[in-house]
Design an enzyme around this catalytic site. Structure first.
Site, short mmCIF file in Angstrom:
data_model
loop_
_atom_site.label_atom_id
_atom_site.label_comp_id
_atom_site.label_asym_id
_atom_site.label_seq_id
_atom_site.Cartn_x
_atom_site.Cartn_y
_atom_site.Cartn_z
CD GLU A 1 -5.21 0.47 -2.39
OE1 GLU A 1 -6.34 -0.01 -2.26
OE2 GLU A 1 -4.62 1.10 -1.49
CG ASP B 1 -0.87 3.10 6.14
OD1 ASP B 1 -1.46 3.60 5.17
OD2 ASP B 1 -0.59 3.75 7.16
CG ASP C 1 -1.81 1.20 1.30
OD1 ASP C 1 -2.32 1.62 0.24
OD2 ASP C 1 -2.02 1.73 2.41
#
Length: 168
Positions: free
Chosen positions: A68, A140, A8
């Site tokens: 992502e 996260d 992420d």
């Protein structure tokens, strides 16, 4: 069995998660957050992210990585800095020879929760359900594990994967 890494991206906090996949069985291996000091220069922070990701890849030896995709927000400067961090998140595993896949936030949420409009809390709850025993301390890290889970579900689709090439 295959080991996957989810990332992420973030310049202040970059989440990472490692899972093992054996058929439909998912197992949490490790997860965490790489933090950088906001008072440091952007190039130095990017170097810190790269070095930490490289160390994690070499320590846990994932076979594939997934990142992502980032969104564009109203603050152009923040979006640009997030893009820099995303570049590191894409480059580092590819440089280490891993195939790298990319998934949008809605795809990740739909894969993990069943709806693309899921809240962060819903994503974290489902990640904990899908990975029993995982101690997730930061959102996260949960998001990174969700990216890895999404990749476990979608990895057969070659359209999402960019082949990595080991450079050093």
């Amino acid at each position: 069995m295959i080991r996957l890494m989810g990332i992420d991206p973030g310049l202040r906090f970059m989440g990472w998660g490692i899972i093992d996949v054996d058929g439909n069985h998912l197992k949490h291996v490790a997860s965490g957050v790489i933090g950088t000091d906001g008072s440091e220069s952007v190039p130095l922070r990017l170097c810190e992210l790269h070095g930490a990701l490289k160390k994690l890849i070499r320590e846990y030896a994932p076979a594939e990585a997934a990142v992502e995709e980032t969104y564009v927000n109203r603050n152009g400067s923040s979006t640009l800095k997030l893009g820099y961090a995303r570049g590191v998140a894409l480059l580092t595993p590819a440089y280490e020879g891993l195939p790298v896949a990319e998934y949008g936030a809605m795809t990740v949420k739909k894969s993990v929760v069943g709806t693309g409009s899921a809240s962060k809390e819903q994503v974290t709850m489902m990640v904990k359900r899908l990975l029993p025993g995982a101690e997730i301390r930061k959102a996260d890290a949960s998001d990174a594990l969700a990216v890895a889970i999404c990749h476990a579900h979608h990895r057969a689709s070659a359209a999402h994967v960019v082949a990595g090439k080991r450079m050093a």
